[in-house]
Design a protein around this motif. Structure first.
Motif, PDB file in Angstrom:
ATOM      1  N   GLY A 272       0.770  -1.224  -0.030  1.00 16.49           N
ATOM      2  CA  GLY A 272       0.071   0.094  -0.105  1.00 16.49           C
ATOM      3  C   GLY A 272       0.783   1.335   0.012  1.00 16.49           C
ATOM      4  O   GLY A 272       0.128   2.365  -0.236  1.00 16.49           O
ATOM      5  N   ALA A 273       2.067   1.181   0.047  1.00  8.66           N
ATOM      6  CA  ALA A 273       2.939   2.373  -0.089  1.00  8.66           C
ATOM      7  C   ALA A 273       2.995   3.120  -1.420  1.00  8.66           C
ATOM      8  O   ALA A 273       2.924   2.563  -2.531  1.00  8.66           O
ATOM      9  CB  ALA A 273       4.346   2.097   0.357  1.00  8.66           C
ATOM     10  N   GLU A 274       2.866   4.488  -1.488  1.00  5.74           N
ATOM     11  CA  GLU A 274       3.187   4.949  -2.493  1.00  5.74           C
ATOM     12  C   GLU A 274       4.689   5.305  -2.775  1.00  5.74           C
ATOM     13  O   GLU A 274       5.350   5.986  -1.813  1.00  5.74           O
ATOM     14  CB  GLU A 274       2.554   6.557  -2.511  1.00  5.74           C
ATOM     15  N   ILE A 275       5.465   4.956  -3.526  1.00  2.00           N
ATOM     16  CA  ILE A 275       6.747   5.223  -3.784  1.00  2.00           C
ATOM     17  C   ILE A 275       7.302   5.863  -4.964  1.00  2.00           C
ATOM     18  O   ILE A 275       6.858   5.388  -5.942  1.00  2.00           O
ATOM     19  CB  ILE A 275       7.543   3.672  -3.628  1.00  2.00           C
ATOM     20  N   GLU A 276       8.114   6.843  -4.769  1.00  2.00           N
ATOM     21  CA  GLU A 276       8.838   7.538  -5.932  1.00  2.00           C
ATOM     22  C   GLU A 276      10.296   7.438  -5.776  1.00  2.00           C
ATOM     23  O   GLU A 276      10.939   7.330  -4.638  1.00  2.00           O
ATOM     24  CB  GLU A 276       8.394   8.748  -5.757  1.00  2.00           C
ATOM     25  N   THR A 277      11.052   7.346  -6.982  1.00  3.04           N
ATOM     26  CA  THR A 277      12.553   6.995  -6.885  1.00  3.04           C
ATOM     27  C   THR A 277      13.066   8.004  -7.788  1.00  3.04           C
ATOM     28  O   THR A 277      12.714   8.425  -8.725  1.00  3.04           O
ATOM     29  CB  THR A 277      12.817   5.625  -7.449  1.00  3.04           C
ATOM     30  N   GLY A 278      14.322   8.167  -7.726  1.00  2.26           N
ATOM     31  CA  GLY A 278      15.170   8.853  -8.677  1.00  2.26           C
ATOM     32  C   GLY A 278      16.384   8.209  -8.570  1.00  2.26           C
ATOM     33  O   GLY A 278      16.804   7.133  -8.189  1.00  2.26           O
ATOM     34  N   GLU A 279      17.634   8.946  -9.371  1.00  3.40           N
ATOM     35  CA  GLU A 279      18.890   8.112  -9.502  1.00  3.40           C
ATOM     36  C   GLU A 279      19.365   7.644  -8.010  1.00  3.40           C
ATOM     37  O   GLU A 279      19.837   6.522  -8.021  1.00  3.40           O
ATOM     38  CB  GLU A 279      19.808   9.189  -9.999  1.00  3.40           C
ATOM     39  N   ASN A 280      19.275   8.370  -7.156  1.00  4.90           N
ATOM     40  CA  ASN A 280      20.123   8.004  -6.025  1.00  4.90           C
ATOM     41  C   ASN A 280      19.030   8.180  -4.743  1.00  4.90           C
ATOM     42  O   ASN A 280      19.476   8.735  -3.636  1.00  4.90           O
ATOM     43  CB  ASN A 280      21.311   8.586  -5.619  1.00  4.90           C
ATOM     44  N   TRP A 281      18.011   8.200  -4.893  1.00  8.79           N
ATOM     45  CA  TRP A 281      16.998   8.328  -3.772  1.00  8.79           C
ATOM     46  C   TRP A 281      15.730   7.613  -3.942  1.00  8.79           C
ATOM     47  O   TRP A 281      15.159   7.350  -5.208  1.00  8.79           O
ATOM     48  CB  TRP A 281      16.559  10.072  -3.387  1.00  8.79           C
ATOM     49  N   ILE A 282      14.827   7.318  -2.698  1.00  8.71           N
ATOM     50  CA  ILE A 282      13.630   6.637  -2.767  1.00  8.71           C
ATOM     51  C   ILE A 282      12.820   7.319  -1.659  1.00  8.71           C
ATOM     52  O   ILE A 282      13.163   7.514  -0.543  1.00  8.71           O
ATOM     53  CB  ILE A 282      13.797   5.258  -2.414  1.00  8.71           C
ATOM     54  N   GLU A 283      11.611   7.781  -2.209  1.00  9.34           N
ATOM     55  CA  GLU A 283      10.520   8.269  -1.288  1.00  9.34           C
ATOM     56  C   GLU A 283       9.327   7.082  -0.936  1.00  9.34           C
ATOM     57  O   GLU A 283       8.862   7.064  -1.956  1.00  9.34           O
ATOM     58  CB  GLU A 283      10.035   9.592  -1.951  1.00  9.34           C
ATOM     59  N   LEU A 284       8.900   7.260   0.268  1.00 11.13           N
ATOM     60  CA  LEU A 284       8.054   6.090   0.636  1.00 11.13           C
ATOM     61  C   LEU A 284       6.760   6.905   1.459  1.00 11.13           C
ATOM     62  O   LEU A 284       7.112   7.648   2.221  1.00 11.13           O
ATOM     63  CB  LEU A 284       8.408   4.880   1.136  1.00 11.13           C
TER      64      LEU A 284
END
Ligand code: UD1
Length: 423
Positions: A272-284
């Motif tokens: 159920g997590a919304e997750i966004e990612t970039g080259e060197n980061w992860i946001e949950l």
């Protein structure tokens, strides 16, 4: 001995940085023994396992210089002893990997058989078979492996019977100084193996194919000094992502590589997590919701890592629904389950203790708990964070083996956690 006291019920929110990868950094120390000049490793995490490895090199007479930023300079040519003693090797399995590099560089080495986490029998047969195939004469004597070679080791074609991270790394680094070509098949493909190959190549080795199941090494006569920066710790990053998800929180992991955590990200999205990612980061972001139960099978990379199994079980404990977690890498890696059940979890083991069936409950209750292995211990910290009341996690030296500043990092995210020295 220190313990952690956790008042559960807070939601983790905030930003943190992943440390350098323990499992990568640990292998750079034996690798540095192959070089004729100093090797400098940066982004080394400040951990007990790293200190143990530095002590081990120290006991060999190798000079290791550390600056305040944990840049570590290793001077292999100062080596004086070629015997790695039991009391250092027993505490950490990774230290066994000094055997091949000492043998390849200096023609002989004696290393005690390893210990490490108490998670089932963990043989080194693949390591020994690989070294023998490269021409080492190996003798076992009173718990020590004694290896010798006349002249240089010789390149060989080696097929691993099991996917072994440490075994692949051990034979890959040893073969860099062998005469001729070595081809390793059925290799493990973990990102830390690629990181080690990059470090070896910076030292003048010729390794190709790391990260695939076939690695080819063209042996060279000598290796020179180099500087190498260790990759981010995917297991540490994964642990904080799971902890945040279990508490319904929101975090941003900096300096983490999302490509190394693809399966975990998929599983946390299922939860159920919304997750966004970039080259060197992860946001949950869990938006304060209770997680949905996830099921998985641990297996070699790129499948779900065994090192994140215990943490996912903690999440499943309070999730909606039932999760089935099958462990295929190590026997006896469910010690945390009994402790979690004492906190009110509903977990049963099936299939000769290879599978945990986790029926989610709404709340866990704080309790005194402890575990004998690194990842099990940290999973109990997660359980403490989501439990009502106080949880005391004992024997946290296991956590200090693999998690840098665990309570500071969690406090920064809003956890109510403190370390106390046992009376
Ligand atoms: C490494 C990691 C550890 C992780 C594990 C599995 C380091 C320092 N540690 O451990 O955190 O949990 O990979 O991803 O990198 N095996 C044999 N014979 C051998 C070697 C291994 O049968 O000679 C078996 C083991 O018992 C185990 C499986 O192979 O069942 C995998 O072990 P391996 O990949 O070697 O683990 P480590 O390298 O010790």
């Amino acid at each position: 001995m220190d313990r952690l006291i956790i008042q559960g019920g807070t939601t983790l929110r905030g930003e943190l940085r992943a440390s350098g990868a323990k499992n990568s950094a640990l292998m750079m120390f034996p690798a540095a023994l192959l070089a004729d000049e100093p090797v400098t490793i940066s982004n080394v995490p400040h951990l007990r396992d790293i200190t143990t490895m530095i002590e081990l090199l120290g006991s060999l007479g190798v000079e290791v210089v550390i600056d305040e930023k944990m840049n570590v300079e290793i001077h292999a040519n100062t080596i004086k002893q070629f015997r790695a003693p039991y009391d250092l090797v027993k505490t950490m399995r990774a230290s066994f990997n000094v055997l091949g590099p000492m043998l390849a560089h200096y023609g002989h080495a004696e290393v005690s058989l390893p210990g490490g986490c108490a998670i089932g029998p963990r043989p080194v047969d693949q390591h020994l078979r690989g070294l023998a195939a490269l021409g080492a004469q190996i003798e076992m004597d009173d718990g020590y492996v004694k290896a010798r070679v006349q002249g240089r080791l010789k390149g060989a074609h080696i097929f691993f019977d099991v996917s072994t991270v440490g075994g692949t790394e051990h034979i890959m680094m040893t073969a860099t100084l062998a005469e001729g070509e070595t081809v390793l098949e059925n290799c493990a493909r973990e990102p830390e193996i690629i990181d080690l190959a990059d470090c070896l190549n910076a030292m003048g080795a010729q390794v190709s194919g790391a990260g695939t199941d076939t690695i080819t090494i063209q042996g060279v006569e000598s290796l020179h000094g180099a500087s190498h920066r260790v990759i981010a710790d995917r297991v540490e990053a994964g642990t904080y992502l799971i902890a945040a998800a279990a508490t319904g929180g929101r975090i941003r992991m900096r300096d983490a590589n999302p490509d190394h955590l693809e399966v975990l990200i998929t599983k946390l999205r299922e939860a159920g997590a919304e997750i966004e990612t970039g080259e060197n980061w992860i946001e949950l972001d869990m938006h304060g919701e209770r997680p949905k139960a996830v099921s998985l099978v641990t297996a070699p990379y790129p499948a779900f890592p065994t090192d994140l199994q215990a943490q996912i079980i903690a999440l499943d404990c309070i999730a909606e629904g039932t999760g089935t977690i099958k462990e295929t890498i190590f026997e006896n890696r469910f010690m945390h389950v009994h402790e979690m059940n004492r906190m009110g979890a509903r977990i049963r083991l099936e299939g000769n203790n290879t599978t945990a069936i986790v029926e989610g409950v709404r709340k866990l209750k704080g309790a005194p708990v402890m575990a004998n292995d690194l990842r099990a211990s940290v999973s109990l910290v997660i359980a403490g964070l989501i439990a009502e009341g106080t949880t005391v996690v004992d024997r946290i030296y296991h956590i200090d083996r693999g998690y840098e500043q665990v309570e500071e990092k969690l406090k920064n995210l809003g956890a109510n956690i403190q370390r106390v020295a046992e009376p």
